[in-house]
Design a protein around this motif. Sequence first.
Motif, short mmCIF file in Angstrom:
data_model
loop_
_atom_site.label_atom_id
_atom_site.label_comp_id
_atom_site.label_asym_id
_atom_site.label_seq_id
_atom_site.Cartn_x
_atom_site.Cartn_y
_atom_site.Cartn_z
N ASN A 523 0.82 -1.22 0.00
CA ASN A 523 0.00 0.00 0.00
C ASN A 523 0.85 1.27 0.00
OD1 ASN A 523 -2.41 -1.36 -0.16
ND2 ASN A 523 -2.69 -1.46 2.07
N PRO A 524 1.78 1.41 0.95
CA PRO A 524 2.60 2.64 0.89
C PRO A 524 3.48 2.70 -0.35
CG PRO A 524 3.39 1.15 2.61
CD PRO A 524 2.06 0.63 2.16
N LEU A 525 3.98 1.57 -0.83
CA LEU A 525 4.78 1.58 -2.04
C LEU A 525 3.93 1.99 -3.25
CD1 LEU A 525 7.02 -1.60 -1.62
CD2 LEU A 525 7.79 0.77 -1.77
N ALA A 526 2.69 1.48 -3.26
CA ALA A 526 1.80 1.85 -4.37
C ALA A 526 1.50 3.35 -4.35
CB ALA A 526 0.50 1.05 -4.27
N ALA A 527 1.31 3.90 -3.14
CA ALA A 527 1.06 5.34 -3.03
C ALA A 527 2.26 6.13 -3.51
CB ALA A 527 0.72 5.68 -1.58
N LEU A 528 3.46 5.71 -3.10
CA LEU A 528 4.67 6.38 -3.54
C LEU A 528 4.82 6.32 -5.06
CD1 LEU A 528 7.29 5.24 -0.84
CD2 LEU A 528 6.49 7.57 -1.25
N GLN A 529 4.55 5.11 -5.60
CA GLN A 529 4.68 4.93 -7.05
C GLN A 529 3.70 5.83 -7.81
OE1 GLN A 529 3.81 0.98 -8.39
NE2 GLN A 529 4.82 1.27 -10.38
N MET A 530 2.47 5.86 -7.31
CA MET A 530 1.44 6.67 -7.99
C MET A 530 1.79 8.15 -7.95
SD MET A 530 -2.63 6.86 -7.17
CE MET A 530 -2.74 5.10 -7.35
N THR A 531 2.20 8.62 -6.81
CA THR A 531 2.54 10.04 -6.67
C THR A 531 3.73 10.39 -7.53
OG1 THR A 531 1.71 9.99 -4.40
CG2 THR A 531 3.12 11.84 -5.01
N ALA A 532 4.76 9.48 -7.50
CA ALA A 532 5.96 9.75 -8.31
C ALA A 532 5.62 9.78 -9.80
CB ALA A 532 7.01 8.67 -8.03
N GLN A 533 4.72 8.89 -10.25
CA GLN A 533 4.35 8.87 -11.67
C GLN A 533 3.62 10.16 -12.07
OE1 GLN A 533 2.07 5.29 -12.04
NE2 GLN A 533 3.88 4.00 -12.50
N MET A 534 2.75 10.62 -11.15
CA MET A 534 2.00 11.85 -11.45
C MET A 534 2.95 13.03 -11.58
SD MET A 534 -1.35 11.43 -9.01
CE MET A 534 -1.95 13.06 -9.46
N ILE A 535 3.94 13.12 -10.65
CA ILE A 535 4.90 14.22 -10.71
C ILE A 535 5.72 14.13 -11.98
CG2 ILE A 535 6.96 15.19 -9.59
CD1 ILE A 535 5.74 14.34 -6.92
N ARG A 536 6.05 12.89 -12.39
CA ARG A 536 6.86 12.72 -13.60
C ARG A 536 6.08 12.99 -14.87
NH1 ARG A 536 8.21 6.73 -15.11
NH2 ARG A 536 6.01 6.97 -15.67
N ASP A 537 4.81 12.55 -14.92
CA ASP A 537 4.07 12.56 -16.18
C ASP A 537 3.27 13.86 -16.42
OD1 ASP A 537 5.11 10.06 -16.59
OD2 ASP A 537 3.32 8.99 -15.84
N ARG A 538 2.95 14.58 -15.36
CA ARG A 538 2.11 15.77 -15.52
C ARG A 538 2.97 17.03 -15.41
NH1 ARG A 538 -3.45 14.58 -12.08
NH2 ARG A 538 -4.01 12.62 -13.16
N ALA A 539 2.77 17.87 -16.39
CA ALA A 539 3.50 19.14 -16.36
C ALA A 539 2.63 20.23 -15.74
CB ALA A 539 3.92 19.53 -17.78
N GLY A 540 3.29 21.22 -15.19
CA GLY A 540 2.59 22.39 -14.65
C GLY A 540 1.76 22.11 -13.43
N LEU A 541 2.19 21.18 -12.56
CA LEU A 541 1.46 20.89 -11.32
C LEU A 541 1.56 22.08 -10.37
CD1 LEU A 541 2.54 17.19 -10.73
CD2 LEU A 541 0.33 18.01 -11.57
N SER A 542 0.47 22.35 -9.68
CA SER A 542 0.45 23.49 -8.76
C SER A 542 1.31 23.22 -7.54
CB SER A 542 -0.99 23.78 -8.33
OG SER A 542 -1.47 22.70 -7.54
N GLN A 543 1.70 24.32 -6.92
CA GLN A 543 2.51 24.19 -5.70
C GLN A 543 1.71 23.49 -4.61
OE1 GLN A 543 5.76 24.98 -5.42
NE2 GLN A 543 5.65 23.99 -3.41
#
Length: 743
Positions: A523-543
């Motif tokens: 569960n925590p690894l999945a959360a880390l993976q999901m968050t890391a993918q979002m930061i990597r794949d999405r541009a212009g994320l808000s602060q």
Amino acid sequence: MDDPHFLNCDQEAIHLCGHVQDFGFLIVFDKFHRCICWSQNWQESSLPEHSIHKGLLLSTFINSLKLSHPIDLDQILRDNMEIFKHRYVADIQLQDGTHYLSIYPFDDKIFIEIEKHQSQSHQFKNIYHYAQHINNNKDIWKALAENIYTVTGYDRVMIYKFSKSGDGKVIAEHVSEGLEPLLGYHYPEFDIPQQARLLYTKIFARVTPDVDAKPIPVLGINPEKLDLSMTGIRAMSPIHLQYLRNAQVRASGSFSIVINGQLWGLVACQNRMPKTIDLAQRHLSVFIVQYAVNSFLANKQIAENNFKLKTKSIEFEIRQSLFSKQDLHQVIGNLTSSLIDILKADGMAFKYRGKWHMIGKTPNKDYIQQLENNLANRCKDELFWQSDFKWPQNYKEQWFHFPGIASIDLEHKLDFKIYFFREEVKIEEVWAGQPEKQLIYDPNKSANFPSPRTSFEAWKKTIRGTAPKWKEWEIDFLKNLSFIIQEACLKKITEIQALNEKLVEINNVLETFSYTLSHDLKNPLAALQMTAQMIRDRAGLSQEFLTKAGKNMMEAILLMNNMLDKTVDFARTKSYDFEYEPVYPERFIQHIIDDCKVRYHIDKLEFQKGRILPIDGEKTLIYQLFLNLLGNAIKYSSNKGIPIIGLDSEDYGHAIVYKIYDNGIGISAEETERIFEIFHRLPNAVEFDGSGVGLSIVKRILERLNATITVESTLNEGTAFTIHFPKRSNTLKSTPAKNPYQN
């Protein structure tokens, strides 16, 4: 024998012969002290004042004798004849000089023998000399033969030792000048029949002054049934007398060598001319023989003790080496020379884990394998020893090479086997005549009798297939060696088994850890993976999103880190070593409470503090125990308006009992059995952070402290844990009190 007309020597009733020899007189009284039998030479003697007749009273007979010292018959025969076990000897004066009077009980009768003095008194003043001669001579039996020669004056004195097979050998001798020595000669078993050997264990001295003297009949009531086993002047068997004549002997004497109740041998004496050895000489000879026996046994004991001292060091070295984890092959291999020397073997071979190792003179592997097969069919014991082992017929070239074998077989227990070998010693035996029994026919009795041997000329016989015999103490050493090897190796096996069990347990724990961690970390690894993918794949994320994502990642990392730390803590409680000491929880209880209030964001907490008594244990474990119990109590009460935590303790003499309670979420009855399982989470605890390790650590700590824990709980009302800490020292003293938590 199958032939009914054959009479064996062993069947001759030599104790019921009804005759005595002519160098003494015999008179026998019944238990009522009335004369029942007497030797005929009383009537033929020139002693008319000693009239012997049936019914003569013992007291009357004694009073008629001229005794040098009075005899107190009441004292000699007081109470009953059972307490009168030995001969009473006194001097009496008869018309023809001084005589010996012997009184002894036997077969519910009283026997009296009278014989004339023959010996010189100087012989009996040299007892110390006889003893010193034995003490100072390395060959005890040679010294004994010389002593008996001095006392008796026989032409030949032989020390004759019986073998286990029944025949005998002359092991020491002293002969007069002009006689051919018989040292080393063997004599067949039938030369001394069994009933004669039995008598030698009852009466230790027997003499024949003249083989041609006419035996004296015994008169009275049923003399043919009178048991003369203990009679010193009993007549000899006609077969034995003819045997002596054939050996060109006119007089003989025999003195028993009895060791541990068994007839070990004889002092056999011969004389070319008639010769009388009187009672005093016979008694002195018996005394000297017994002194020699005692010296022999003492020397044997010294030799055994020296052997045991020598073997003890080897046994100690083997025990220490095996207990210090050395391999059995290495230990035995290092001591082969010592083992061969101690057991006087020519070589040895041992098999360990299927591999043979041979040292010294031994058969080759093929012969040893054949030996193994042979012994497997004939011996089921762990120990085997034999001095005349017969090799299988198909191994003729080594038929007699190694007849001496001793072995320890631990193959089924330890995969270990050891053999010691002794080479054949060819023996050339010299026999006094060819040992063959001849028969003669007696027409008067219509029976065949054994004929006394007529030839005593040296007859040689070569003995093959024998080795020096294994001594009793050598076999005892083998028994000890077997025990030590088994004890040490089985101890190592037990230790290995214990280590294996611990290893299995650790592996099981590690397997549980790996499974649980792999499951719970997903569960925590999945959360880390999901968050890391979002930061990597999405541009212009808000602060704002990045801040929230970073917070989620930190929480997941902290959760995993905490789970790993708890798992390590759980493992450490299994192997943590410590020494018991008084622990005072008072010093850290409040600190634990304060830390937990901050950790679980509690502003208002009611801490009901009772007595906090010291405990026998280890401070780190005790701290960890209270940290988990109090931490759980505070955590699972944190959703209450006012969390209530309680702690109290009492001294019950044999134990200190603590109670920790709270008003938290509680535990259902179905779940109380599982709360100490690792990683087990309560269904009603999902809203609280946790890994399910805390109470497992508590359970493991209590096991290490030999303490026990019980739980009482009600859902939504709270939980109470009761812990019993056994006392282990006298440093904690307080007054026992009644347990306030017992119903």
